[in-house]
Design a protein around this motif. Structure first.
Motif, PDB file in Angstrom:
ATOM      1  N   ILE A  60      -5.648  11.617   5.250  1.00  0.00           N
ATOM      2  CA  ILE A  60      -4.706  10.589   5.046  1.00  0.00           C
ATOM      3  C   ILE A  60      -5.370   9.766   3.661  1.00  0.00           C
ATOM      4  O   ILE A  60      -6.603   9.580   3.514  1.00  0.00           O
ATOM      5  CB  ILE A  60      -4.860   9.446   5.922  1.00  0.00           C
ATOM      6  CG1 ILE A  60      -4.294   9.825   7.250  1.00  0.00           C
ATOM      7  CG2 ILE A  60      -4.049   8.239   5.517  1.00  0.00           C
ATOM      8  CD1 ILE A  60      -4.402   9.015   8.573  1.00  0.00           C
TER       9      ILE A  60
ATOM     10  N   TRP B 121       0.854  -1.072   0.069  1.00  0.00           N
ATOM     11  CA  TRP B 121       0.032  -0.049   0.121  1.00  0.00           C
ATOM     12  C   TRP B 121       0.988   1.093  -0.180  1.00  0.00           C
ATOM     13  O   TRP B 121       1.894   1.242   0.522  1.00  0.00           O
ATOM     14  CB  TRP B 121      -0.779   0.087   1.183  1.00  0.00           C
ATOM     15  CG  TRP B 121      -1.912  -1.004   1.367  1.00  0.00           C
ATOM     16  CD1 TRP B 121      -1.811  -2.389   1.666  1.00  0.00           C
ATOM     17  CD2 TRP B 121      -3.271  -0.759   0.927  1.00  0.00           C
ATOM     18  NE1 TRP B 121      -2.880  -2.815   1.424  1.00  0.00           N
ATOM     19  CE2 TRP B 121      -3.966  -2.260   1.211  1.00  0.00           C
ATOM     20  CE3 TRP B 121      -4.099   0.191   0.277  1.00  0.00           C
ATOM     21  CZ2 TRP B 121      -5.273  -2.335   0.737  1.00  0.00           C
ATOM     22  CZ3 TRP B 121      -5.432  -0.086  -0.116  1.00  0.00           C
ATOM     23  CH2 TRP B 121      -6.019  -1.166   0.188  1.00  0.00           C
TER      24      TRP B 121
ATOM     25  N   VAL C 189       0.616   5.143   1.220  1.00  0.00           N
ATOM     26  CA  VAL C 189       0.083   5.920   2.148  1.00  0.00           C
ATOM     27  C   VAL C 189       0.670   7.225   2.129  1.00  0.00           C
ATOM     28  O   VAL C 189       1.882   7.472   2.278  1.00  0.00           O
ATOM     29  CB  VAL C 189       0.211   5.324   3.735  1.00  0.00           C
ATOM     30  CG1 VAL C 189      -0.761   6.355   4.758  1.00  0.00           C
ATOM     31  CG2 VAL C 189      -0.432   3.803   3.507  1.00  0.00           C
ATOM     32  N   LYS C 190       0.026   8.298   2.213  1.00  0.00           N
ATOM     33  CA  LYS C 190       0.424   9.751   2.326  1.00  0.00           C
ATOM     34  C   LYS C 190      -0.369  10.518   3.191  1.00  0.00           C
ATOM     35  O   LYS C 190      -1.641  10.159   3.402  1.00  0.00           O
ATOM     36  CB  LYS C 190       0.104  10.359   0.787  1.00  0.00           C
ATOM     37  CG  LYS C 190       1.061  10.127  -0.030  1.00  0.00           C
ATOM     38  CD  LYS C 190       0.624  10.995  -1.437  1.00  0.00           C
ATOM     39  CE  LYS C 190       1.598  10.413  -2.465  1.00  0.00           C
ATOM     40  NZ  LYS C 190       1.175  11.075  -3.767  1.00  0.00           N
ATOM     41  N   ILE C 191       0.078  11.058   4.419  1.00  0.00           N
ATOM     42  CA  ILE C 191      -0.387  11.921   5.465  1.00  0.00           C
ATOM     43  C   ILE C 191      -0.279  13.281   5.120  1.00  0.00           C
ATOM     44  O   ILE C 191       0.838  13.719   5.026  1.00  0.00           O
ATOM     45  CB  ILE C 191       0.233  11.432   6.768  1.00  0.00           C
ATOM     46  CG1 ILE C 191       0.007  10.134   7.176  1.00  0.00           C
ATOM     47  CG2 ILE C 191      -0.643  12.123   7.926  1.00  0.00           C
ATOM     48  CD1 ILE C 191       0.402   9.515   8.222  1.00  0.00           C
TER      49      ILE C 191
ATOM     50  N   TYR D 187      -4.605   6.845   0.690  1.00  0.00           N
ATOM     51  CA  TYR D 187      -3.994   5.498   0.711  1.00  0.00           C
ATOM     52  C   TYR D 187      -4.568   5.074  -0.698  1.00  0.00           C
ATOM     53  O   TYR D 187      -5.554   5.250  -1.144  1.00  0.00           O
ATOM     54  CB  TYR D 187      -4.207   4.961   1.793  1.00  0.00           C
ATOM     55  CG  TYR D 187      -5.685   4.239   2.054  1.00  0.00           C
ATOM     56  CD1 TYR D 187      -6.331   3.314   1.591  1.00  0.00           C
ATOM     57  CD2 TYR D 187      -6.320   5.224   2.746  1.00  0.00           C
ATOM     58  CE1 TYR D 187      -7.652   3.020   1.819  1.00  0.00           C
ATOM     59  CE2 TYR D 187      -7.581   4.772   3.319  1.00  0.00           C
ATOM     60  CZ  TYR D 187      -8.148   3.670   2.716  1.00  0.00           C
ATOM     61  OH  TYR D 187      -9.358   3.528   3.092  1.00  0.00           O
TER      62      TYR D 187
END
Length: 215
Positions: free
Chosen positions: A197, A130, A132-134, A199
């Motif tokens: 967030i 996966w 993921v960007k925050i 994803y």
């Protein structure tokens, strides 16, 4: 040197319908994709296509890698092949722009790394990757906090203020009236605010994470 080089995308595990799945695929330079198999182990294959040799010679490639438009086109084609085959089998991607002189040389590399490739494919089978960007909203820097006078050193010059029936003090900021060296007020930090967030699934359960480049 031949006018064409063999461009390698990934090592794959044999699966029913895999060879047929490569037929409609187009890779880098819009070239047809095919499988190079290990003569000693039909369970492994190398996904390849043929690309213009002049584009992937060392000096030319260095220039191309600084051309963002060229690089984007190659990266999208590279990932597209890996993503498509990941729907059918476990995939062990190779680094971008991994090329060999011809299919025979690519097959030699596949056979030489047979044990390593098989072990890595086994470890990566049935895993999901996966991305993921925050996203964070930075908080404004807090003002210098007021602290109770009881918490200040006896020799710390202050500017007294009153609040909630208690006497507070903040360090004076006048050039001639600074706190002694080494003294710091107790600062209250405000953590940043997470605004969202995002994803996305990079590889399906049969897909693998990128490997080190094979030369």
């Amino acid at each position: 040197m031949s006018d064409l080089l063999t461009y390698a995308y990934a090592v794959v595990r044999s699966a029913e319908g895999l060879r047929e799945a490569t037929v409609p695929l187009r890779g880098v330079a819009d070239s047809p994709v095919s499988l190079v198999t290990d003569t000693g182990d039909d369970q492994l294959g190398l996904v390849v296509s043929h690309v213009p040799g002049q584009d992937f010679q060392e000096d030319t490639l260095k220039q191309h890698l600084e051309d963002l438009e060229w690089l984007e086109a190659v990266a999208r084609a590279h990932h597209g092949v890996i993503e498509a085959l990941g729907e059918h089998t476990t995939v062990l991607p190779l680094r971008l722009a991994t090329v060999y002189l011809d299919d025979d040389r690519a097959r030699e590399v596949l056979e030489a790394g047979r044990t390593m490739f098989a072990e890595r494919l086994a470890r990566l089978s049935e895993h999901v990757e996966w991305g993921v960007k925050i996203y964070v909203e930075p908080s404004a820097a807090p003002a210098a906090p007021a602290v109770p006078t009881a918490d200040l050193p006896p020799d710390a010059p202050t500017c007294a203020t009153a609040g909630n029936s208690k006497v507070f003090a903040t360090p004076c900021t006048k050039r001639h009236n600074r706190p002694p060296s080494g003294w710091r007020p107790r600062a209250a930090s405000t953590p940043p605010t997470v605004s969202g967030i995002a994803y996305s699934r990079v590889f399906s359960p049969t897909r693998a994470a990128p490997s080190a480049r094979t030369s």
